[in-house]
Design a protein around this motif. Structure first.
Motif, mmCIF file in Angstrom:
data_model
loop_
_atom_site.group_PDB
_atom_site.id
_atom_site.type_symbol
_atom_site.label_atom_id
_atom_site.label_comp_id
_atom_site.label_asym_id
_atom_site.label_seq_id
_atom_site.Cartn_x
_atom_site.Cartn_y
_atom_site.Cartn_z
ATOM 1 N N GLN A 56 93.602 129.937 28.649
ATOM 2 C CA GLN A 56 93.007 131.138 28.397
ATOM 3 C C GLN A 56 93.481 131.913 27.526
ATOM 4 O O GLN A 56 94.825 132.208 27.493
ATOM 5 N N MET A 57 92.620 132.268 26.501
ATOM 6 C CA MET A 57 93.308 133.136 25.395
ATOM 7 C C MET A 57 92.486 134.566 25.161
ATOM 8 O O MET A 57 91.240 134.385 24.877
ATOM 9 N N ASN A 58 93.266 135.457 25.098
ATOM 10 C CA ASN A 58 92.912 136.892 25.607
ATOM 11 C C ASN A 58 93.507 137.698 24.382
ATOM 12 O O ASN A 58 94.265 137.105 23.393
ATOM 13 N N SER A 59 92.814 138.767 23.699
ATOM 14 C CA SER A 59 93.170 139.642 22.667
ATOM 15 C C SER A 59 93.402 138.689 21.502
ATOM 16 O O SER A 59 94.488 138.789 20.903
ATOM 17 N N LEU A 60 92.515 137.815 21.010
ATOM 18 C CA LEU A 60 92.539 137.027 19.925
ATOM 19 C C LEU A 60 92.879 137.789 18.850
ATOM 20 O O LEU A 60 92.231 138.806 18.494
ATOM 21 N N LYS A 61 93.659 137.057 17.855
ATOM 22 C CA LYS A 61 93.973 137.682 16.639
ATOM 23 C C LYS A 61 93.692 136.686 15.580
ATOM 24 O O LYS A 61 93.337 135.550 15.731
ATOM 25 N N PHE A 62 93.232 137.283 14.200
ATOM 26 C CA PHE A 62 93.194 136.381 13.120
ATOM 27 C C PHE A 62 94.179 135.372 13.064
ATOM 28 O O PHE A 62 93.652 134.092 12.530
ATOM 29 N N GLU A 63 95.403 135.630 13.211
ATOM 30 C CA GLU A 63 96.311 134.395 13.121
ATOM 31 C C GLU A 63 96.295 133.655 14.129
ATOM 32 O O GLU A 63 96.887 132.604 14.007
ATOM 33 N N ASP A 64 95.386 133.531 15.286
ATOM 34 C CA ASP A 64 95.123 132.375 16.203
ATOM 35 C C ASP A 64 94.405 131.388 15.559
ATOM 36 O O ASP A 64 94.263 130.568 16.235
ATOM 37 N N THR A 65 93.712 131.676 14.403
ATOM 38 C CA THR A 65 92.847 130.698 14.174
ATOM 39 C C THR A 65 93.522 129.309 13.521
ATOM 40 O O THR A 65 94.528 129.405 12.936
ATOM 41 N N SER A 104 88.106 136.931 23.895
ATOM 42 C CA SER A 104 88.742 135.941 24.631
ATOM 43 C C SER A 104 87.752 134.662 24.678
ATOM 44 O O SER A 104 86.638 134.596 24.260
ATOM 45 N N LEU A 105 88.739 133.763 24.628
ATOM 46 C CA LEU A 105 88.158 132.414 24.676
ATOM 47 C C LEU A 105 88.785 131.490 25.915
ATOM 48 O O LEU A 105 90.041 131.555 26.242
ATOM 49 N N ARG A 106 88.242 130.677 26.536
ATOM 50 C CA ARG A 106 89.106 129.549 27.410
ATOM 51 C C ARG A 106 88.825 127.997 26.857
ATOM 52 O O ARG A 106 87.899 127.810 27.007
ATOM 53 N N LYS A 123 102.629 134.751 24.053
ATOM 54 C CA LYS A 123 103.188 135.228 25.246
ATOM 55 C C LYS A 123 102.544 136.565 25.679
ATOM 56 O O LYS A 123 102.701 137.379 24.778
ATOM 57 N N GLY A 124 102.285 136.741 26.710
ATOM 58 C CA GLY A 124 101.437 137.844 27.082
ATOM 59 C C GLY A 124 100.022 137.706 26.837
ATOM 60 O O GLY A 124 99.228 138.816 27.402
ATOM 61 N N ARG A 125 99.288 136.867 25.980
ATOM 62 C CA ARG A 125 97.731 136.792 25.649
ATOM 63 C C ARG A 125 97.289 135.596 26.153
ATOM 64 O O ARG A 125 96.131 135.674 26.477
ATOM 65 N N PHE A 126 98.037 134.503 26.113
ATOM 66 C CA PHE A 126 97.718 133.255 26.540
ATOM 67 C C PHE A 126 98.110 132.690 27.969
ATOM 68 O O PHE A 126 99.361 133.064 28.167
ATOM 69 N N THR A 127 97.524 131.863 28.674
ATOM 70 C CA THR A 127 97.740 131.542 30.195
ATOM 71 C C THR A 127 97.366 130.047 30.017
ATOM 72 O O THR A 127 96.139 129.639 29.826
#
Length: 129
Positions: free
Chosen positions: A82-91, A17-19, A65-69
């Motif tokens: 707020q970014m949770n459950s980050l995936k490679f494609e979020d890069t 996760s990152l904020r 949706k469901g991962r970021f707020t």
């Protein structure tokens, strides 16, 4: 006139996760619709999340949706992602934006980068597997 400065990016592993923070100065963030966009290498800038100027509604891309707020702290004049459950494609490089101050900002405007008037410098988020 509002200035935006993003921070909080970095290198993380998938599932972490990152904020991200978007600190505003000059005007209050509550005067604007606020958005987060991102741009990955070789891709066009895409919508991630947005918030109405009133904070009464938020919007998200289906991919996050469901991962970021998206949220804001009026006392600190700061918007967060707020970014949770980050995936490679979020890069991507993530940008915050402000728009609609003193004017009209319709529902569909929240999703378009062209709708926003002010942009931060961006912060890099890299997700490794």
């Amino acid at each position: 006139q509002v200035q935006l400065v993003e921070s909080g990016g970095g290198l993380v592993q998938a599932g972490d996760s990152l904020r991200l923070s978007c600190a505003a100065s000059g005007r209050t963030v509550s005067s604007y619709a606020m958005g987060w966009f991102r741009q990955a290498p070789g891709k066009e800038r895409e919508f991630v999340a947005a918030m109405r100027w009133s904070g009464s509604r938020t919007f998200y891309a289906e991919s996050v949706k469901g991962r970021f707020t998206i949220s804001r702290d009026n006392a600190k004049n700061t918007v967060y992602l707020q970014m949770n459950s980050l995936k490679f494609e979020d890069t991507a490089v993530y940008y915050c934006a402000a728009g609609g101050e003193g004017g009209r900002f319709y529902y569909t405007d929240h999703f378009k980068s062209s709708s926003y008037d002010y942009w931060g410098q961006g912060t890099q988020v890299t997700v490794s597997s």
